[in-house]
Design an enzyme around this catalytic site. Structure first.
Site, PDB file in Angstrom:
ATOM      1  N   LYS A 160       1.728  -3.504   6.219  1.00  0.00           N
ATOM      2  CA  LYS A 160       2.034  -3.238   4.814  1.00  0.00           C
ATOM      3  C   LYS A 160       3.507  -2.879   4.618  1.00  0.00           C
ATOM      4  O   LYS A 160       4.109  -3.207   3.584  1.00  0.00           O
ATOM      5  CB  LYS A 160       1.120  -2.135   4.277  1.00  0.00           C
ATOM      6  CG  LYS A 160      -0.340  -2.552   4.143  1.00  0.00           C
ATOM      7  CD  LYS A 160      -0.503  -3.718   3.176  1.00  0.00           C
ATOM      8  CE  LYS A 160      -1.949  -4.066   2.923  1.00  0.00           C
ATOM      9  NZ  LYS A 160      -2.112  -5.140   1.917  1.00  0.00           N
TER      10      LYS A 160
ATOM     11  N   SER B 123       0.846  -1.188   0.000  1.00  0.00           N
ATOM     12  CA  SER B 123       0.000   0.000   0.000  1.00  0.00           C
ATOM     13  C   SER B 123       0.879   1.235   0.000  1.00  0.00           C
ATOM     14  O   SER B 123       2.043   1.194   0.429  1.00  0.00           O
ATOM     15  CB  SER B 123      -0.894   0.006   1.246  1.00  0.00           C
ATOM     16  OG  SER B 123      -1.515   1.270   1.439  1.00  0.00           O
TER      17      SER B 123
ATOM     18  N   TYR C 127      -2.372  -1.379  10.212  1.00  0.00           N
ATOM     19  CA  TYR C 127      -2.320  -1.476   8.753  1.00  0.00           C
ATOM     20  C   TYR C 127      -0.958  -1.036   8.240  1.00  0.00           C
ATOM     21  O   TYR C 127      -0.320  -1.722   7.431  1.00  0.00           O
ATOM     22  CB  TYR C 127      -3.426  -0.611   8.151  1.00  0.00           C
ATOM     23  CG  TYR C 127      -3.560  -0.727   6.660  1.00  0.00           C
ATOM     24  CD1 TYR C 127      -4.215  -1.815   6.098  1.00  0.00           C
ATOM     25  CD2 TYR C 127      -3.051   0.247   5.804  1.00  0.00           C
ATOM     26  CE1 TYR C 127      -4.351  -1.930   4.720  1.00  0.00           C
ATOM     27  CE2 TYR C 127      -3.186   0.135   4.432  1.00  0.00           C
ATOM     28  CZ  TYR C 127      -3.840  -0.957   3.894  1.00  0.00           C
ATOM     29  OH  TYR C 127      -3.973  -1.069   2.527  1.00  0.00           O
TER      30      TYR C 127
END
Length: 259
Positions: free
Chosen positions: A162, A144, A158
Site C-alpha cells: 500500500k 490505505s 500489506y
C-alpha cells in the site's frame, strides 16, 4: 455540484463488491460509463444489475483475474472496444496475507505484490495512451491508512504494497502532468460494509470492536464505503483539476501521520 463526469469512461477494478462497487455506483450516479472487472462472473453480474437498477445506464463487466499478467489488458481493451475511450481508471482491487515477517515466504510476497501493486501498474500503463490521446484523464489508486504509516505486527506485506502505491503515484503524477493526466491516491481507514472484514468482526466480536472503535476511531464509528467512493469520484472529476500527486486520507482522523 456538477462533477462533469457525464459520458466519461471509467474502469474500476475489483468492482463487484465493497469499496469498488460503491465507487462504481458513485461514478455511475454522475453519468459515467462504467467498465468493471472481478474474478467471478456471477457476483460481477449481480453488481452490474444492482447498478442498472439504481439508474446507471451503461455498465460493462469483464470477468478476469487482474493479478494475472493479461488481466489488465482484458479490461482496458474491453472498455476501449465498447466505448472508444478511457478517461478514468480506479485501481481498487487489493488483498492481504497476514503473518509475521520472518514466517512469510517469497510466494506470499509475490502473490500480494501482483494483486495490490502490479495489477494497477499494468492497468495504468495501458490506460495512459488512451488518456493522452483524449487530452487528459485521471488515475486513482486505493491505498490505505497503513500505506501512510505502520500498520502493526503481521502486516509487513500489506503495509509495503500500500505504501508502494503512494510512492509510485507521486512519480507518475510528475511524469504525466504535461499530458493533463492526474494521478492520486486515497487512503481509507477502517471501513465497514456488508460482507467486509470489519463487518464480520463486528458481528463475531461486538464488544471487542466497541473497544477498538473507542481506542482508534476518533469519530466513534467505522467509516462507510460511500464516504470513500465520494472522495474517489471527486478526484476522478475535473473539479479536482489542480489535485495530482496527492494522497487523501479518508479515515476520520484514525491515522497519525503528519503528512
Amino acid at each position: 455540484m456538477d462533477l462533469k463526469l457525464k459520458g466519461k469512461v471509467a474502469v474500476v477494478t475489483g468492482g463487484s463488491r465493497g469499496i469498488g462497487l460503491y465507487i462504481a455506483r458513485a461514478l455511475g450516479a454522475e453519468g459515467a460509463r462504467l467498465a468493471l472487472c472481478a474474478r467471478n462472473r456471477d457476483p460481477l453480474e449481480e453488481a452490474a444489475e444492482s447498478l442498472r437498477a439504481d439508474g446507471v445506464a451503461d455498465v460493462l463487466t469483464v470477468a478476469c483475474d487482474i493479478a494475472e499478467e493479461d488481466g489488465a489488458r482484458k479490461v482496458v481493451d474491453a472498455a476501449v472496444d465498447r466505448y472508444g475511450a478511457l478517461d478514468v481508471l480506479v485501481n481498487n482491487v487489493g488483498g492481504n496475507r497476514r503473518g509475521k515477517f520472518e514466517e512469510t515466504n517469497d510466494q506470499d510476497w509475490l502473490d500480494i505484490l501482483q494483486l495490490n501493486v502490479l495489477s494497477g501498474f499494468r492497468a495504468s500503463r495501458l490506460a495512459i495512451p488512451h488518456m493522452r490521446a483524449a487530452g487528459g484523464g485521471s488515475i486513482v489508486f486505493v491505498s490505505s491508512v497503513f500505506g501512510r504509516e505502520k500498520g502493526g505486527p503481521g502486516l509487513s506485506i500489506y503495509n509495503t504494497t500500500k505504501t508502494a502505491l503512494i510512492s509510485a503515484a507521486g512519480i507518475m503524477a510528475l511524469e504525466l502532468a504535461k499530458d493533463s493526466i492526474r494521478v492520486n491516491c486515497v487512503a481509507p481507514g477502517s471501513i465497514q460494509f456488508p460482507g467486509g472484514s470489519w463487518d464480520k468482526r463486528v458481528k463475531s466480536d461486538p464488544e471487542g470492536m466497541r473497544k477498538f472503535v473507542d481506542a482508534n476511531l476518533p469519530l466513534g464509528r467505522f467509516g462507510r464505503a460511500d464516504e470513500v467512493a465520494d472522495v474517489v469520484t471527486f478526484l476522478a472529476s475535473e473539479r479536482a483539476s489542480l489535485i495530482t500527486g496527492a494522497c487523501i486520507a479518508v479515515d476520520g482522523s484514525q491515522g497519525r501521520s503528519l503528512v
